[in-house]
Design an enzyme around this catalytic site. Structure first.
Site, short mmCIF file in Angstrom:
data_model
loop_
_atom_site.label_atom_id
_atom_site.label_comp_id
_atom_site.label_asym_id
_atom_site.label_seq_id
_atom_site.Cartn_x
_atom_site.Cartn_y
_atom_site.Cartn_z
N PHE A 1 24.25 -20.99 21.69
CA PHE A 1 24.62 -20.71 20.29
C PHE A 1 23.95 -19.42 19.87
O PHE A 1 22.72 -19.34 19.82
CB PHE A 1 24.22 -21.84 19.33
CG PHE A 1 24.75 -21.58 17.95
CD1 PHE A 1 26.05 -21.94 17.59
CD2 PHE A 1 23.99 -20.89 17.01
CE1 PHE A 1 26.57 -21.64 16.33
CE2 PHE A 1 24.49 -20.59 15.74
CZ PHE A 1 25.78 -20.97 15.41
N ASP B 1 17.24 -14.30 22.91
CA ASP B 1 17.57 -14.61 21.52
C ASP B 1 16.52 -15.59 21.01
O ASP B 1 16.58 -16.79 21.27
CB ASP B 1 18.98 -15.22 21.44
CG ASP B 1 19.37 -15.57 20.01
OD1 ASP B 1 18.48 -15.62 19.15
OD2 ASP B 1 20.57 -15.81 19.77
N LYS C 1 16.10 -15.12 11.11
CA LYS C 1 15.66 -16.29 10.36
C LYS C 1 14.27 -16.12 9.72
O LYS C 1 14.17 -15.51 8.68
CB LYS C 1 15.70 -17.52 11.27
CG LYS C 1 17.15 -17.86 11.73
CD LYS C 1 17.21 -19.24 12.30
CE LYS C 1 18.52 -19.53 13.03
NZ LYS C 1 19.61 -19.90 12.15
C1 LIG Z 1 19.65 -18.81 18.63
C2 LIG Z 1 20.46 -18.33 17.46
N1 LIG Z 1 21.00 -17.11 17.48
C3 LIG Z 1 21.73 -16.64 16.46
C4 LIG Z 1 21.96 -17.41 15.34
C5 LIG Z 1 22.79 -16.89 14.20
O1 LIG Z 1 22.00 -16.60 13.10
P1 LIG Z 1 22.67 -16.41 11.66
O2 LIG Z 1 23.14 -17.76 11.22
O3 LIG Z 1 21.58 -15.85 10.80
O4 LIG Z 1 23.80 -15.44 11.85
C6 LIG Z 1 21.41 -18.70 15.27
C7 LIG Z 1 21.65 -19.57 14.10
O5 LIG Z 1 21.40 -20.74 14.08
C8 LIG Z 1 20.64 -19.17 16.36
O6 LIG Z 1 20.11 -20.40 16.36
#
Ligand SMILES: Cc1ncc(COP(=O)(O)O)c(C=O)c1O
Length: 405
Positions: free
Chosen positions: A145, A230, A259
């Site tokens: 994700f 990530d 975040k």
């Molecule tokens: C590992 C990871 N990458 C990217 C994202 C996407 O972040 P955003 O919701 O701020 O676009 C998330 C969101 O939960 C995430 O958990």
């Protein structure tokens, strides 16, 4: 379009009628929040065990972060990147230093940081590695994700994220998470990057085998491929270290952060890497009007300073043991498995006890907010300011929900 009397409808009714239905929230309407607690419009208090998917790692309205925000609101908030601000340089320097890297590309949302990282990797491939333009491939993990933009869902394995949203962006290969041999087979001369969550969050807090990330690191060096971590959800003290990668002593080439970087106040994300990677971007090739704005940069600097002290990492490690011990104590009493590190736990519940969403609803009735991920998996990720007593109380509520009390 009629003029509505918004007073006559409840906040939930207004959402139902006028907000896109791209979420299915619990029926809790937050009116205020502090620390680990949210208070609803009727004055009921809930222990927040989601922390806005880790965006509120430092607690709701953390006093240090709020003080920074107030001070910055009184000076300058947005100039765009057409001019400099006195906040962005210091923020980039501090964040790069914390990551052991040279440079920062500031953006806003997590998905934007991922998109930006993918662009940087492709440009690096074309300009530095010598991959013919348009031929690059990037390897990702099954059940990843990374957000919900078109390019990001192009390599998702979740049909809900993809159905109806094609055509998709080409150039991605997906291999099983935790399987180094599969990753090695997928790499070819045109591979520019491997993009991974060090611990898969939305998939259910999946911790890879201990040799996986070190092996990925070695493979990326061997094949001159960028390792992109990530850490948008796993990073910034959530798992007991600054980065989840730290558990295995692995330093990726590129960090994607988001975040909690915005302190639970503003959207702030970043791509962090050395000059030989981020230096491939030139004026006009990438950007964002709000990315790195003075308000976000000031808050980001405070967040980095708080992380440099190490107390949140230590708290997460210490209290995480308590959370995991207590949750593991429920195995056989409605819980099938517990995974995770630090204050981050994925809990598989016996499916016969109800769906994850139903369990969340029952917990909310008892004043505990958690979120299901898939089917019968729940995620506990409280703000790192939660106390041991609050953890015990939340797990006690969970135990009673599982017993049907
Ligand atoms: C590992 C990871 N990458 C990217 C994202 C996407 O972040 P955003 O919701 O701020 O676009 C998330 C969101 O939960 C995430 O958990």
């Amino acid at each position: 379009m009629t003029i509505l009397d918004t007073q006559a409808l409840s906040p939930i009714d207004l959402m139902e009628r006028h907000a896109a239905h791209n979420y299915s929230p619990l029926p809790v309407v937050a009116a205020s929040a502090e620390g680990a607690w949210i208070t609803d419009i009727d004055g009921r208090r809930y222990l927040d065990c989601l922390a806005a998917y880790s965006a509120v790692n430092f607690g709701h309205r953390n006093p240090e972060i709020i003080a920074t925000a107030h001070a910055q609101l009184d000076t300058v908030t947005l100039v765009s990147r057409a001019f400099h601000s006195d906040r962005l340089g210091p923020f980039c320097a501090a964040l790069a230093d914390m990551c052991g890297k040279d440079m920062v590309l500031p953006m806003n949302s997590g998905a934007e940081a991922v998109e930006s990282g993918l662009k940087v990797a492709r440009k690096w491939g074309a300009e530095i590695k010598g991959v013919p333009d348009g031929q690059a491939n990037i390897i990702v993990a099954d059940n990843n994700f990374h957000g919900r933009t078109i390019s990001v869902v192009s390599f998702s394995s979740d049909p809900v994220a993809r159905n109806g949203f094609g055509p998709f962006t080409p150039g991605f290969r997906s291999v099983p998470f935790g399987d180094t041999a599969a990753l090695a087979r997928a790499i070819d001369d045109n591979t520019v990057a491997v993009l991974l969550e060090p611990i898969q969050g939305e998939a259910g807090i999946i911790v890879p085998p201990d040799d996986y990330l070190p092996d990925v690191r070695a493979l990326c060096w061997e094949h001159n491929v960028l390792m992109i971590a990530d850490e948008i959800q796993s990073g910034l003290a959530r798992t007991g270290y600054t980065f989840a990668c730290d558990h295995w002593g692995v330093v990726p080439d590129v960090f994607l952060l988001g975040k909690a970087l915005g302190g639970g106040v503003v959207p702030l994300s970043a791509v962090v890497a050395d000059r030989d990677i981020l230096g491939v971007l030139h004026p006009g090739e990438h950007g964002s009007t709000f990315g790195g704005n003075p308000l976000a940069a000031a808050i980001g600097s405070t967040v980095v300073a708080m992380l440099q002290r190490g107390e949140f990492q230590a708290r997460s490690a210490r209290l995480g043991e308590r959370l995991h011990d207590r949750l593991r104590g429920l195995i056989g009493a409605g819980v099938v498995a517990v995974r995770g590190l630090g204050l981050w736990a994925g809990v598989d519940v016996e499916p016969s006890l109800g769906s994850g969403k139903q369990i969340c609803l029952r917990l909310a009735e008892r004043g505990v907010l958690v979120k299901d991920t898939h089917d019968s998996t729940l995620r506990f990720a409280p703000p790192l300011v939660i106390t041991e007593r609050e953890i015990d109380w939340a797990v006690d509520q969970f135990a009673e929900v599982l017993q049907g009390a």
